[in-house]
Design a protein around this motif. Structure first.
Motif, short mmCIF file in Angstrom:
data_model
loop_
_atom_site.label_atom_id
_atom_site.label_comp_id
_atom_site.label_asym_id
_atom_site.label_seq_id
_atom_site.Cartn_x
_atom_site.Cartn_y
_atom_site.Cartn_z
N ALA A 209 0.81 -1.22 0.00
CA ALA A 209 0.00 0.00 0.00
C ALA A 209 0.84 1.27 0.00
N ASN A 210 2.17 1.11 0.01
CA ASN A 210 3.07 2.26 0.05
C ASN A 210 2.82 3.11 1.30
N LEU A 211 2.70 2.43 2.44
CA LEU A 211 2.49 3.09 3.72
C LEU A 211 3.65 2.72 4.65
N SER A 212 3.83 3.50 5.69
CA SER A 212 4.83 3.13 6.70
C SER A 212 4.26 1.98 7.53
N GLU A 213 5.16 1.18 8.08
CA GLU A 213 4.71 0.06 8.90
C GLU A 213 3.99 0.57 10.15
N GLY A 214 4.40 1.74 10.67
CA GLY A 214 3.72 2.33 11.82
C GLY A 214 2.29 2.71 11.51
#
Length: 240
Positions: A209-214
């Motif tokens: 999703a092209n998101l940070s793991e946080g």
């Protein structure tokens, strides 16, 4: 939940909510759940947050005209038990305050109501009960037709099998909680939920999703709160 009476119907449209709790995850879960319900009904609800009694007093004092309801935890860094309720009501006696507590104690409920709280809500159960009180307090205004639409989104097929939670989350943006209630979730939460049900890890979801793991972890934690699950495994078992 124990209340002294039904919530007063004196809110004006657009008034918001103040959540007072020192646990960021609970504040996040309530904010997301409330805003999801509001969005599903074409509204925007402003949710103020405070992590301590002093923070709550300052926030309410600065924004009283915009706050219809205060959800006040009984255990804060600078207040324990009913002292927070007593202090808040002493400074703002006209405020609509509902107590949030981790325990269901009839004696504590009676004392909280005697101090001026309008309701006593427990955090040990489904947060949907808290949202129902928020809705009844007119922070969220649900038209009669919206209720009918929600019921229509809780179908059983001809075999008596409940509609797929994953399908509902993706297309209808509603999903069934552990208590059996259908609630709206955002499009992004629906995507994350589908990926969880597929068995993906936070890292896999983040990469896809092209998101940070946080950020993914926050979405997962919020979904667990919203749906009344204690773990990913329980969530997967609950929705399959």
């Amino acid at each position: 939940m124990d209340t002294d009476s039904s919530p007063h119907h004196d809110a004006s449209p657009g008034k918001g909510l103040l959540v007072v709790d020192d646990h960021e995850l609970l504040r996040l879960g309530l904010r997301t759940l409330v805003q999801s319900h509001a969005q599903a009904n074409g509204q925007v609800v402003q949710v103020f947050e405070a992590h301590s009694l002093q923070d709550a007093l300052t926030t309410f004092g600065d924004n009283a005209a915009a706050i219809q309801l205060v959800l006040l935890d009984l255990h804060l860094p600078d207040a324990h038990g009913l002292s927070g309720v007593e202090a808040f009501m002493a400074e703002f006696p006209e405020a609509h305050v509902a107590v949030l507590s981790g325990v269901s104690d009839p004696g504590l409920q009676r004392e909280a109501l005697a101090l001026g709280a309008r309701a006593y809500l427990t955090k040990s159960g489904d947060l949907a009960e808290v949202v129902r009180y928020i809705t009844a307090s007119h922070v969220i205004r649900i038209p009669h037709t919206a209720h009918q639409d929600t019921k229509a989104h809780d179908p059983e097929d001809d075999t008596g099998t409940p509609a797929s939670a994953a399908t509902s989350a993706t297309s209808g943006r509603t999903v069934r909680t552990a208590s059996g209630e259908w609630i709206p979730i955002t499009a992004r939460q629906a995507q994350v939920l589908d990926w969880i049900l597929t068995g993906w890890s936070n890292r896999q979801i983040a990469d896809h999703a092209n998101l940070s793991e946080g950020t993914v972890k926050n979405h997962v934690s919020t979904l667990l709160l919203l749906l009344g699950a204690r773990s990913r495994a329980q969530l997967i078992s609950q929705l399959r």
